[in-house]
Design a protein around this motif. Structure first.
Motif, PDB file in Angstrom:
ATOM      1  N   ASP A 179     -37.783  18.137  69.346  1.00 13.09           N
ATOM      2  CA  ASP A 179     -37.756  18.391  70.795  1.00 13.09           C
ATOM      3  C   ASP A 179     -38.476  17.210  71.456  1.00 13.09           C
ATOM      4  OD1 ASP A 179     -38.282  19.229  73.418  1.00 13.09           O
ATOM      5  OD2 ASP A 179     -38.349  21.341  72.851  1.00 13.09           O
ATOM      6  N   SER A 235     -35.119  19.807  76.953  1.00 15.16           N
ATOM      7  CA  SER A 235     -34.910  20.574  78.174  1.00 15.16           C
ATOM      8  C   SER A 235     -34.647  19.510  79.233  1.00 15.16           C
ATOM      9  CB  SER A 235     -36.154  21.388  78.536  1.00 15.16           C
ATOM     10  OG  SER A 235     -35.999  21.872  79.851  1.00 15.16           O
ATOM     11  N   ILE A 292     -31.422  24.513  72.099  1.00 16.46           N
ATOM     12  CA  ILE A 292     -32.220  24.742  70.877  1.00 16.46           C
ATOM     13  C   ILE A 292     -31.637  25.898  70.053  1.00 16.46           C
ATOM     14  CG2 ILE A 292     -34.511  25.527  70.073  1.00 16.46           C
ATOM     15  CD1 ILE A 292     -35.652  23.940  72.577  1.00 16.46           C
ATOM     16  N   THR A 311     -33.929  20.062  82.078  1.00 14.92           N
ATOM     17  CA  THR A 311     -34.547  20.624  83.286  1.00 14.92           C
ATOM     18  C   THR A 311     -35.764  19.785  83.689  1.00 14.92           C
ATOM     19  OG1 THR A 311     -34.007  22.750  82.251  1.00 14.92           O
ATOM     20  CG2 THR A 311     -35.424  22.832  84.181  1.00 14.92           C
ATOM     21  N   LYS A 312     -36.360  19.119  82.710  1.00 13.01           N
ATOM     22  CA  LYS A 312     -37.644  18.447  82.916  1.00 13.01           C
ATOM     23  C   LYS A 312     -37.422  16.988  83.344  1.00 13.01           C
ATOM     24  CE  LYS A 312     -39.380  22.401  81.861  1.00 13.01           C
ATOM     25  NZ  LYS A 312     -38.482  23.140  81.068  1.00 13.01           N
ATOM     26  N   TYR A 370     -42.768  24.802  72.014  1.00 18.29           N
ATOM     27  CA  TYR A 370     -42.540  25.511  73.272  1.00 18.29           C
ATOM     28  C   TYR A 370     -42.469  27.015  72.972  1.00 18.29           C
ATOM     29  CZ  TYR A 370     -40.352  27.248  77.451  1.00 18.29           C
ATOM     30  OH  TYR A 370     -40.080  27.979  78.566  1.00 18.29           O
ATOM     31  N   SER A 376     -29.222  25.184  79.421  1.00 19.73           N
ATOM     32  CA  SER A 376     -30.688  25.119  79.505  1.00 19.73           C
ATOM     33  C   SER A 376     -31.205  24.486  78.219  1.00 19.73           C
ATOM     34  CB  SER A 376     -31.286  26.528  79.654  1.00 19.73           C
ATOM     35  OG  SER A 376     -31.091  27.264  78.463  1.00 19.73           O
ATOM     36  N   GLY A 377     -32.479  24.163  78.220  1.00 21.79           N
ATOM     37  CA  GLY A 377     -33.088  23.637  76.991  1.00 21.79           C
ATOM     38  C   GLY A 377     -33.023  24.675  75.883  1.00 21.79           C
ATOM     39  N   MET A 378     -33.298  25.943  76.231  1.00 20.73           N
ATOM     40  CA  MET A 378     -33.260  26.991  75.207  1.00 20.73           C
ATOM     41  C   MET A 378     -31.839  27.214  74.690  1.00 20.73           C
ATOM     42  SD  MET A 378     -36.223  27.594  74.376  1.00 20.73           S
ATOM     43  CE  MET A 378     -35.687  28.639  73.025  1.00 20.73           C
ATOM     44  N   LEU A 407     -42.206  21.419  84.377  1.00 23.81           N
ATOM     45  CA  LEU A 407     -42.896  20.144  84.201  1.00 23.81           C
ATOM     46  C   LEU A 407     -41.868  19.031  84.280  1.00 23.81           C
ATOM     47  CD1 LEU A 407     -42.368  18.971  80.912  1.00 23.81           C
ATOM     48  CD2 LEU A 407     -43.245  21.248  80.606  1.00 23.81           C
ATOM     49  N   THR A 459     -38.586  16.542  74.716  1.00 27.80           N
ATOM     50  CA  THR A 459     -38.680  16.790  76.161  1.00 27.80           C
ATOM     51  C   THR A 459     -39.867  16.070  76.806  1.00 27.80           C
ATOM     52  OG1 THR A 459     -37.657  18.958  75.901  1.00 27.80           O
ATOM     53  CG2 THR A 459     -38.928  18.623  77.899  1.00 27.80           C
ATOM     54  N   PHE A 460     -41.054  16.192  76.186  1.00 25.93           N
ATOM     55  CA  PHE A 460     -42.256  15.618  76.812  1.00 25.93           C
ATOM     56  C   PHE A 460     -42.214  14.091  76.817  1.00 25.93           C
ATOM     57  CE2 PHE A 460     -45.862  19.019  76.701  1.00 25.93           C
ATOM     58  CZ  PHE A 460     -45.001  19.961  77.214  1.00 25.93           C
ATOM     59  N   LEU A 470     -31.232  23.343  85.924  1.00 26.25           N
ATOM     60  CA  LEU A 470     -31.552  23.867  84.605  1.00 26.25           C
ATOM     61  C   LEU A 470     -30.488  23.324  83.656  1.00 26.25           C
ATOM     62  CD1 LEU A 470     -33.615  26.030  83.463  1.00 26.25           C
ATOM     63  CD2 LEU A 470     -31.730  27.639  83.548  1.00 26.25           C
ATOM     64  N   ALA A 471     -30.905  22.637  82.611  1.00 18.31           N
ATOM     65  CA  ALA A 471     -29.936  22.099  81.639  1.00 18.31           C
ATOM     66  C   ALA A 471     -30.662  21.720  80.362  1.00 18.31           C
ATOM     67  CB  ALA A 471     -29.214  20.875  82.213  1.00 18.31           C
ATOM     68  N   GLU A 531     -41.847  19.062  67.581  1.00 22.01           N
ATOM     69  CA  GLU A 531     -41.892  18.731  69.007  1.00 22.01           C
ATOM     70  C   GLU A 531     -43.113  17.837  69.191  1.00 22.01           C
ATOM     71  OE1 GLU A 531     -41.734  22.309  71.477  1.00 22.01           O
ATOM     72  OE2 GLU A 531     -43.107  21.373  72.889  1.00 22.01           O
TER      73      GLU A 531
HETATM   74  C1  LIG Z   1     -40.769  21.292  75.335  1.00 20.90           C
HETATM   75  C2  LIG Z   1     -39.802  22.273  75.889  1.00 20.90           C
HETATM   76  N1  LIG Z   1     -38.692  22.552  75.204  1.00 20.90           N
HETATM   77  C3  LIG Z   1     -37.781  23.433  75.655  1.00 20.90           C
HETATM   78  C4  LIG Z   1     -37.964  24.085  76.856  1.00 20.90           C
HETATM   79  C5  LIG Z   1     -36.924  25.066  77.327  1.00 20.90           C
HETATM   80  O1  LIG Z   1     -36.185  24.477  78.339  1.00 20.90           O
HETATM   81  P1  LIG Z   1     -35.385  25.310  79.480  1.00 20.90           P
HETATM   82  O2  LIG Z   1     -36.416  25.948  80.353  1.00 20.90           O
HETATM   83  O3  LIG Z   1     -34.571  24.256  80.148  1.00 20.90           O
HETATM   84  O4  LIG Z   1     -34.557  26.321  78.756  1.00 20.90           O
HETATM   85  C6  LIG Z   1     -39.092  23.811  77.626  1.00 20.90           C
HETATM   86  C7  LIG Z   1     -39.308  24.498  78.907  1.00 20.90           C
HETATM   87  O5  LIG Z   1     -40.354  24.426  79.515  1.00 20.90           O
HETATM   88  C8  LIG Z   1     -40.044  22.885  77.119  1.00 20.90           C
HETATM   89  O6  LIG Z   1     -41.164  22.597  77.799  1.00 20.90           O
END
Ligand SMILES: Cc1ncc(COP(=O)(O)O)c(C=O)c1O
Length: 396
Positions: A187, A209, A94, A211-212, A115, A89-91, A340, A189-190, A221-222, A158
């Motif tokens: 981060d 993440s 991190i 996942t997004k 996040y 997962s993203g978490m 998202l 992700t966005f 989920l990754a 981020e």
């Molecule tokens: C910017 C950002 N970083 C990290 C995460 C965590 O990712 P995950 O839900 O895949 O663990 C999210 C989840 O919404 C996120 O929006």
């Protein structure tokens, strides 16, 4: 193995399809899923070598799998880095990254707008192990500089960041950190590597993440971390103890998703700008937060470090909490759901969502208003999204 000669300097859309070609293990155009948890070894020496070799993906699945190596290779290429690693997962990405790089007595500087689980991990989890945290407003580099102490080991940023789409100046952050021997993590992700490549701006490590946007279809989920081989080896070593490894099927789905990342992100960028511009003119809407709008306070900086402004935006319904909740209830195309970055437009009311991980005071610190709505603009026809928003707003 079939021989292919991949030309140098490919563009992102092509890299997303072909960067993992060297890991091909057969003639199939679509990659296989390596579900096996364990692999034969030839001798005691072979066993011992494989067990110790970082990133060996044909020994035991906690160490990596050929499927996760393929998506990691594509991510490394897109972000402009030596190495990447997939996580569950993203978490997981991190937390493992941070745990690999700090120890008791160290200090981390992070921006306030992160996040919610990242903030929670930094401020509630790490202090239990004697790691100090300072959270700063990321809009001024001076805030980071003032927070530096001889014990500072990491800076976590981020950008754009939840929920006001605030921007962090990645070039200035990386320059400042380098002069103090501090490792930087962004981060991304966005933004995605299509819109922004922090490593090319001097940042040491990028996390996502997956996942997004990387996965892009709300079905996996990754997470991942991308950076130098030297830093990734430390993170890989920690991951052997923590076990946050990505499952092969999720890695495969992420690989399938990333093939169309450029196409999707281009559409997200276009649709989000149209939605933000529409909302800005609507009489029932207050502030609109989107880095692509010239009214965004950091639009100039966003233009400097991003090649597109992404699919994420927020806006305020000044009538407040109940009006925001009613707006979400009246939508028919846009979906009120967590997460998202996927093909469908998803909306949330941050005042509701953030309650899960943060206190009311922490939510207030993030400048979240009761009627605020965060929208992850999807790739539907933008006129259908606009009509849906228009109709829901007419009912509040
Ligand atoms: C910017 C950002 N970083 C990290 C995460 C965590 O990712 P995950 O839900 O895949 O663990 C999210 C989840 O919404 C996120 O929006």
């Amino acid at each position: 193995m079939l021989k292919r000669n991949l030309p140098q300097n490919l563009k992102p859309a092509t890299k997303a399809l072909h960067a993992d070609f060297a890991i091909e293990d057969g003639a199939s155009v679509s990659p296989p899923i390596h579900q096996s948890v364990t692999y034969r070894t030839d001798s005691a020496e072979d066993f011992s070598n494989k067990a110790q070799e970082p990133f060996n993906d044909v020994f035991y699945a906690r160490h990596g799998t050929p499927t996760s190596s393929r998506i990691a290779k594509v991510l490394a290429e897109l972000e402009g880095a030596e190495e990447a690693m997939m996580f569950a997962s993203g978490m997981a990405a991190i937390t493992t990254t941070i745990l690999a790089l700090v120890q008791t007595g160290d200090h981390i500087i992070a921006q306030k707008n992160l996040y919610s689980s990242s903030i929670s991990f930094l401020t509630k989890f790490l202090p239990k192990f004697g790691v100090d945290i300072t959270l700063v407003d990321q809009q001024s580099i001076d805030n980071f500089e003032k927070a530096i102490t001889p014990k500072t080991k990491l800076m976590l940023v981020e950008t754009p960041a939840n929920p006001l789409m605030k921007i962090t100046d990645l070039k200035l952050i990386s320059r400042l950190a380098k002069t103090h021997n501090v490792i930087t993590i962004c981060d991304n992700t966005f933004a995605t590597p299509i819109n922004q490549t922090p490593i090319t701006l001097g940042i040491d490590l990028v996390v996502h993440s997956a996942t997004k946007y990387i996965g892009g279809h709300h079905d996996l989920l990754a997470g991942c971390v991308v950076g130098t081989r030297e830093l990734l080896m430390r993170i890989w070593d920690t991951s052997m103890d923590l076990g946050p490894t990505a499952a092969p099927f999720n890695s495969w789905l992420a690989l399938r998703g990333i093939r169309t990342l450029k196409l999707r992100v281009t559409e997200h960028n276009t649709n989000a700008l149209k939605v933000a511009s529409y909302l800005e003119k609507h009489p029932k809407i207050g502030n609109v937060f989107y880095p692509g709008l010239s009214s965004h306070p950091q639009h100039k900086l966003a233009k400097q470090q991003m090649s597109g402004f992404g699919g994420m935006l927020s806006f305020d319904i000044p009538k407040g909490y109940q009006a925001g909740a009613n707006f979400l209830k009246n939508l028919n195309i846009c979906i009120n759901a967590a997460s998202l970055g996927g093909i469908d437009t998803l909306v949330v009311q941050p005042a509701v969502m953030f309650k899960a991980r943060l206190t009311d005071a922490e939510i207030h610190e993030l400048d979240i208003t009761p009627g605020m709505i965060r929208m992850s603009v999807g790739i539907e026809d933008v006129n259908d999204i606009l009509n849906d928003i228009d109709s829901a707003l007419s009912k509040i």
